[in-house]
Design a protein around this motif. Structure first.
Motif, mmCIF file in Angstrom:
data_model
loop_
_atom_site.group_PDB
_atom_site.id
_atom_site.type_symbol
_atom_site.label_atom_id
_atom_site.label_comp_id
_atom_site.label_asym_id
_atom_site.label_seq_id
_atom_site.Cartn_x
_atom_site.Cartn_y
_atom_site.Cartn_z
ATOM 1 N N UNK A 1 0.828 -1.204 0.000
ATOM 2 C CA UNK A 1 0.000 0.000 0.000
ATOM 3 C C UNK A 1 0.860 1.252 0.000
ATOM 4 N N UNK B 1 2.067 4.490 -3.212
ATOM 5 C CA UNK B 1 2.382 5.924 -3.134
ATOM 6 C C UNK B 1 3.892 5.960 -3.306
ATOM 7 N N UNK C 1 -6.227 3.718 -2.828
ATOM 8 C CA UNK C 1 -6.917 3.778 -1.530
ATOM 9 C C UNK C 1 -7.445 2.391 -1.161
ATOM 10 N N UNK C 2 -7.809 1.640 -2.149
ATOM 11 C CA UNK C 2 -8.253 0.267 -1.874
ATOM 12 C C UNK C 2 -7.172 -0.500 -1.134
ATOM 13 N N UNK C 3 -5.958 -0.372 -1.578
ATOM 14 C CA UNK C 3 -4.856 -1.069 -0.910
ATOM 15 C C UNK C 3 -4.674 -0.549 0.510
ATOM 16 N N UNK C 4 -4.777 0.738 0.653
ATOM 17 C CA UNK C 4 -4.607 1.295 1.996
ATOM 18 C C UNK C 4 -5.704 0.798 2.933
ATOM 19 N N UNK D 1 -5.172 -2.924 3.710
ATOM 20 C CA UNK D 1 -4.053 -3.165 4.618
ATOM 21 C C UNK D 1 -4.468 -2.893 6.055
#
Lengths: 184, 184
Positions: free
Chosen positions: A111, A115, B105-108, B111
């Motif tokens: 994640x 970025x 944002x999906x990954x964030x 996680x």
DNA sequence: GCCGCCTTGTAGCATATGCTACGGCGTGCT
DNA sequence: AGCACGCCGTAGCATATGCTACAAGGCGGC
């Protein structure tokens, strides 16, 4: 001689201990003061041995990746897995109690890598690469298929399954059932 | 009447603006003071309209999920995608310029959902669920296959591909090539 | 013994963060 | 006009965080 390198040795021990911490509690556990308290020292010492938090992070991430690779290698020591079972096998491995910690930090690293965080990006790439290599080594692919590509496909499916497993278990279960039938 | 609900309306506008912010800069951009500065207000105001940061987060996550669902629906308005093209199509969609923010944002969210963070867990589940439903609606599955399971499998593969794409592009490329040949 | 270096503890700083207290301003109602 | 209430700015607090300054203790070499 040992005295001169005692610092390096202690740094390694701290790195291992921090890796333990990260694997069970996540990257947020790397705040200097709380992390130091867990190890029975002070933030002052972490800075002393690592110089900076960024360096500490780099060391710990490297350690985690190395352990992950070792973990994978340990599971398939001298064992080859049939191609049609590899996805299910690895998914099971990663959602097991031993594998979850790795999966969780993997998500966190990925994640942040998404970025443009260079240190996480390099760690993530290394981890994915190692993971893929492990699949290549552990599966006996039939002639005519490119091992690396086939392994990458398997890796993608596994990643998707464990990601869904951590977020929408019912969806993941549906996907898994599909893997079962495809493997049969 | 409009005056009494002006507060709710402004709250919604703030939520939308914050969703913009999150989609382009990530969840870390939700710190009260920096986020407020971006919107031309103060942290004081965010607390005034949302009450608490946790509520603000919940609103913003809900907004992001809603937008994601709308985005997906907009792409396949009145269009059905052949099953064998859906994975490639969605992967392309999510790695395109319009899709990347959602993927990131999906990954964030995923996680953090993996660590027992309830608010992220519910958002993640909702998002995955919506995503899967979209696949079910957008693909005409042949008779005999369970749409939900087949969609879940596709969703897993897409997730794996975009996850690798954000971390180890070369591995992702290998996986993609495999999807191409499988679809052909 | 004494000096110097490695190690470590105590304080402190500057900044960030979520949140609160207080007060001012304007609008609408009476 | 007066008053209450909704909106908002300024300050401030308590805590967290990465990092630094200073100094004390311990250990080995001379």
């Amino acid at each position: 001689m040992d005295g001169s390198d005692a610092r390096g040795a202690k740094r390694l021990r701290l790195t291992e201990a921090l890796a333990d911490l990260v694997l069970e509690e996540g990257l947020d556990a790397l705040s200097l003061r709380p992390a130091a308290a867990r190890l029975g020292t002070s933030d002052r010492m972490l800075l002393y041995y690592f110089g900076t938090k960024a360096e500490m992070l780099a060391d710990v991430l490297g350690c985690v990746v190395a352990r992950f690779a070792a973990h994978l290698a340990g599971v398939t020591r001298n064992v080859r897995i049939p191609p049609h079972q590899m996805v299910g096998f690895t998914a099971e491995l990663m959602t097991s109690e031993a594998g979850r910690p790795y999966a969780n930090v993997w998500f966190e690293i990925a994640a942040r890598a998404a970025r443009d965080d260079k240190i996480f990006a390099t760690a993530a790439e290394l981890m994915a690469e190692r993971w893929n290599e492990w699949i290549v080594r552990s599966v006996h692919f039939p002639a005519g298929v490119a091992p690396r590509s086939a392994a990458a496909m398997m890796l993608a499916i596994v990643n998707g399954i464990i990601l869904l497993d951590s977020t929408a278990p019912s969806v993941a279960a549906a996907a898994r059932s599909r893997v079962q039938s495809a493997a049969a």
